[in-house]
Structure formats: structure tokens, C-alpha cells
Design a protein around this motif. Sequence first.
Motif, PDB file in Angstrom:
ATOM      1  N   ALA A  37       0.479  -0.797   4.100  1.00  0.00           N
ATOM      2  CA  ALA A  37      -0.905  -1.539   3.257  1.00  0.00           C
ATOM      3  C   ALA A  37      -0.163  -2.420   2.282  1.00  0.00           C
ATOM      4  N   GLU A  38       0.899  -1.904   1.354  1.00  0.00           N
ATOM      5  CA  GLU A  38       1.540  -2.764   0.547  1.00  0.00           C
ATOM      6  C   GLU A  38       2.103  -3.802   1.264  1.00  0.00           C
ATOM      7  N   VAL A  39       2.507  -4.155   2.174  1.00  0.00           N
ATOM      8  CA  VAL A  39       3.274  -5.194   2.857  1.00  0.00           C
ATOM      9  C   VAL A  39       2.161  -5.923   3.300  1.00  0.00           C
ATOM     10  N   LEU A  40       1.154  -5.598   3.957  1.00  0.00           N
ATOM     11  CA  LEU A  40       0.007  -6.274   4.536  1.00  0.00           C
ATOM     12  C   LEU A  40      -0.695  -6.888   3.072  1.00  0.00           C
ATOM     13  N   LYS A  42       0.695  -7.814   0.327  1.00  0.00           N
ATOM     14  CA  LYS A  42       1.584  -8.932   0.054  1.00  0.00           C
ATOM     15  C   LYS A  42       1.379 -10.261   0.855  1.00  0.00           C
ATOM     16  N   ARG A  43       1.506  -9.864   2.234  1.00  0.00           N
ATOM     17  CA  ARG A  43       1.363 -11.159   3.223  1.00  0.00           C
ATOM     18  C   ARG A  43      -0.058 -11.774   3.159  1.00  0.00           C
ATOM     19  N   ALA A  44      -1.120 -10.928   2.574  1.00  0.00           N
ATOM     20  CA  ALA A  44      -2.295 -11.651   2.435  1.00  0.00           C
ATOM     21  C   ALA A  44      -2.512 -12.403   1.027  1.00  0.00           C
ATOM     22  N   GLY A  45      -1.476 -12.313   0.074  1.00  0.00           N
ATOM     23  CA  GLY A  45      -1.544 -12.652  -1.166  1.00  0.00           C
ATOM     24  C   GLY A  45      -2.239 -11.940  -2.310  1.00  0.00           C
ATOM     25  N   PHE A  46      -2.499 -10.719  -1.913  1.00  0.00           N
ATOM     26  CA  PHE A  46      -3.242  -9.612  -2.787  1.00  0.00           C
ATOM     27  C   PHE A  46      -2.370  -9.083  -3.739  1.00  0.00           C
ATOM     28  N   LYS A  47      -1.003  -8.963  -3.427  1.00  0.00           N
ATOM     29  CA  LYS A  47      -0.231  -8.478  -4.175  1.00  0.00           C
ATOM     30  C   LYS A  47       1.072  -9.577  -4.366  1.00  0.00           C
ATOM     31  N   GLN A  50       8.280 -11.061  -3.965  1.00  0.00           N
ATOM     32  CA  GLN A  50       9.518 -12.024  -4.196  1.00  0.00           C
ATOM     33  C   GLN A  50       9.726 -12.789  -2.905  1.00  0.00           C
ATOM     34  N   ASP A  51      11.104 -13.168  -2.818  1.00  0.00           N
ATOM     35  CA  ASP A  51      11.301 -13.775  -1.616  1.00  0.00           C
ATOM     36  C   ASP A  51      11.650 -12.589  -0.318  1.00  0.00           C
ATOM     37  N   GLU A  52      10.770 -11.903  -0.148  1.00  0.00           N
ATOM     38  CA  GLU A  52      11.020 -10.833   0.756  1.00  0.00           C
ATOM     39  C   GLU A  52      10.887 -11.383   2.307  1.00  0.00           C
ATOM     40  N   ASN A  53      11.444 -10.491   3.152  1.00  0.00           N
ATOM     41  CA  ASN A  53      11.079 -10.855   4.474  1.00  0.00           C
ATOM     42  C   ASN A  53      10.043 -10.046   5.185  1.00  0.00           C
ATOM     43  N   LEU A  54       8.947 -10.235   4.803  1.00  0.00           N
ATOM     44  CA  LEU A  54       7.509  -9.333   4.945  1.00  0.00           C
ATOM     45  C   LEU A  54       7.215  -8.965   6.291  1.00  0.00           C
ATOM     46  N   THR A  55       7.685  -9.762   7.334  1.00  0.00           N
ATOM     47  CA  THR A  55       7.353  -9.428   8.785  1.00  0.00           C
ATOM     48  C   THR A  55       8.515  -8.282   9.164  1.00  0.00           C
ATOM     49  N   ARG A  56       9.737  -8.349   8.614  1.00  0.00           N
ATOM     50  CA  ARG A  56      10.822  -7.395   8.712  1.00  0.00           C
ATOM     51  C   ARG A  56      10.274  -6.216   8.041  1.00  0.00           C
ATOM     52  N   LEU A  58       7.293  -5.184   7.500  1.00  0.00           N
ATOM     53  CA  LEU A  58       6.296  -4.630   8.095  1.00  0.00           C
ATOM     54  C   LEU A  58       6.679  -3.806   9.159  1.00  0.00           C
ATOM     55  N   GLY A  59       7.742  -4.172  10.105  1.00  0.00           N
ATOM     56  CA  GLY A  59       8.066  -3.751  11.275  1.00  0.00           C
ATOM     57  C   GLY A  59       8.877  -2.382  10.595  1.00  0.00           C
ATOM     58  N   GLU A  60       9.588  -2.422   9.522  1.00  0.00           N
ATOM     59  CA  GLU A  60      10.131  -1.060   9.052  1.00  0.00           C
ATOM     60  C   GLU A  60       9.064   0.011   8.767  1.00  0.00           C
ATOM     61  N   GLU A  61       8.072  -0.631   8.054  1.00  0.00           N
ATOM     62  CA  GLU A  61       7.219   0.614   7.644  1.00  0.00           C
ATOM     63  C   GLU A  61       6.237   1.130   8.955  1.00  0.00           C
ATOM     64  N   LEU A  62       6.125  -0.085   9.841  1.00  0.00           N
ATOM     65  CA  LEU A  62       5.233   0.398  10.909  1.00  0.00           C
ATOM     66  C   LEU A  62       6.182   1.665  11.836  1.00  0.00           C
ATOM     67  N   ALA A  63       7.558   1.371  11.746  1.00  0.00           N
ATOM     68  CA  ALA A  63       8.456   2.295  12.360  1.00  0.00           C
ATOM     69  C   ALA A  63       8.472   3.616  11.518  1.00  0.00           C
ATOM     70  N   ASP A  64       8.278   3.755  10.393  1.00  0.00           N
ATOM     71  CA  ASP A  64       8.278   4.746   9.589  1.00  0.00           C
ATOM     72  C   ASP A  64       6.827   5.744   9.942  1.00  0.00           C
ATOM     73  N   VAL A  65       5.767   4.949  10.217  1.00  0.00           N
ATOM     74  CA  VAL A  65       4.392   5.424  10.399  1.00  0.00           C
ATOM     75  C   VAL A  65       4.409   6.280  11.826  1.00  0.00           C
TER      76      VAL A  65
END
Length: 111
Positions: A37-40, A42-47, A50-56, A58-65
Motif C-alpha cells: 500500500a505504501e508503494v502504491l 508513493k506511485r499515486a503521489g499520495f506519499k 525519493q528517487d526510488e525505483n517504485l516498480t522494483r 512494488l515487485g519486491e513487496e508483492l513477492a513478500d505478500v
Amino acid sequence: MKLTIEALAAYLNQLYSGKATEQSLMMKLVEEMGEVAEVLNKRAGFKASQDENLTRELGEELADVIHYTVAIAAINQIDLAQVMVRKDRIASIKYHHPINLEDFLEAFDQK
Ligand SMILES: [Mg+2]
């Protein structure tokens, strides 16, 4: 290397059986869902981000789920793949889907 749900479940069962409870794994799953949710956000601009690779990320957090979801099933000897195929069949009938997962997999395996 081909990762399957069955192999992941066998690995996670070996990793967690007798060492973690379904409750503790569920707490980790909820934590990881919060990270998705935090990554999403950030991607939506609600949070701010920094210069993060948000797609990478997102993939990592989905893998954790998926990790903790499959772990909970594995320590309970639940065949998650079988359950997913059965539930998809029920949903495909209920929602009039043009194809179900089982038929898709049969066609996919023939490729
Ligand atoms: Mg995480």
C-alpha cells in the motif's frame, strides 16, 4: 529454474514448520500488505518518495505478500494451486467468464 506454487510451498513448509505459527505469519503478511500500500501511495503521489525505483519496490513487496500467503497455506498442508483452480472455476461460472484457469492452463501447457 522454474518456480511453482508447489515447490515454493514445500520450501516454505520446510522453512517455517514448527518454527512459526499461522498467527505470526499472518502478522508478517499484514505488514507486507501495508508495504505494498505504501508503494502504491508513493506511485499515486499520495506519499512523498525519493528517487526510488517504485516498480522494483512494488515487485519486491508483492513477492513478500505471496511468500507469507503461501507459507500460511503450506504449514497447514493446503494445496493452494488446487484451491485456486477450484475457486476460479466457481467464479468463472458465477461471473460468466469466457475461460477458466483450468482450461487456460491446459492450453498454456500445450504451447
Ligand atoms: Mg517487504
